[in-house]
Design an enzyme around this catalytic site. Sequence first.
Site, PDB file in Angstrom:
ATOM      1  CE  LYS A  50     -62.098  -5.562  45.865  1.00 25.32           C
ATOM      2  NZ  LYS A  50     -61.837  -4.736  44.912  1.00 25.32           N
ATOM      3  CD  GLN A  94     -63.125  -2.003  42.680  1.00 19.73           C
ATOM      4  OE1 GLN A  94     -63.550  -2.289  43.873  1.00 19.73           O
ATOM      5  NE2 GLN A  94     -62.661  -2.739  41.804  1.00 19.73           N
ATOM      6  CG  ASP A 117     -55.703  -2.474  46.060  1.00 20.60           C
ATOM      7  OD1 ASP A 117     -55.910  -3.844  46.266  1.00 20.60           O
ATOM      8  OD2 ASP A 117     -56.466  -1.647  45.419  1.00 20.60           O
TER       9      ASP A 117
END
Length: 285
Positions: A50, A94, A117
């Site tokens: 990322k 995460q 997300d």
Amino acid sequence: MQTIMIDGKKLANEKRKELKKRVEHLLTPPHLDVIWVGDNPASAVYVRHKEQAGASVGIEVTVHHLPESVPELELLDLIEQLNQSAAVDGILVQLPLPKHLTESNILEAIDPAKDVDGLTSFNLGHLLSGSPQMIPCTPQACMELIESVEPHLAGKLAVIVGRSRLVGKPLFQLLLAKHCTVLQAHSKTVNLTSLTRMADILVVATGHPGLISGADIKPGAIVIDVGISKMPDGTLAGDVKTEDAKGIASAITPVPGGVGPMTVAMLLENVVLAAERKQNPVSED
Ligand code: NDP
């Protein structure tokens, strides 16, 4: 039948080029904050990807690496600071988190405008009600991959194997919004093969390597393999036996090199989108 291997890396590179241009139109570079708790080796790889992917399009990435034992309140405090910071466009936690942390508490604490997300109830609810704000990355990646080989989805029968909050459930809404007839299978589904064999579009997201073989696929179907499992010999395997599917499916995503790279590209797109909305850019062209 000739089976097209859908090249997720190539499509992701094209998406990144487009995003780089959008970033150049912003007043200041977008900023993504990634929160990584513990030392899960797979997470270490994903976080590094990322960072690299963000840098490639001009997104600044800050990683907050917290110890495995971090108390929930401390993590919630950090999220609140990032929510309040005008310098932060996107916040990503995460997953998976260590067991002592309640995933839903942590995810729900993220400001929906910075929830890149797309996993807060706010953003999932907007998706359900037909007014999406921030779409979860993997389901959106699946849509881009499907539409790269078949732009006309109305009336197609789509079968999704898996019903997680991260993949299966949001993908159901995205396919429905494109006027597919959608069936959702899961671990309690009886006679899975009878369903998958009807699918014009088959998406498999279970984490069970090789669950779907050639006999489970309708000739000519588009197959999207979301699963990624690390095998004892260190290789990665999807949920579909790709070699079996060749010659039966009209198109299939490889593992690795299919859904994974596209998921990262969709994350970058959500960060750029969050920054554009915040900054109200001078020009859109
Ligand atoms: P979850 O474990 O949260 O969900 C798995 C789903 O599969 C559940 O709904 C489960 O059913 C269903 N399932 C499990 N076994 C079977 C079976 N034998 N038959 C039918 N359905 C079954 O996983 P995720 O959705 O988070 O991830 C799925 C896979 O996708 C994993 O391999 C993950 O690593 C991968 N992944 C890949 C990404 C990428 O970027 N390429 C991103 C995200 C995930 P039930 O609900 O009944 O338990």
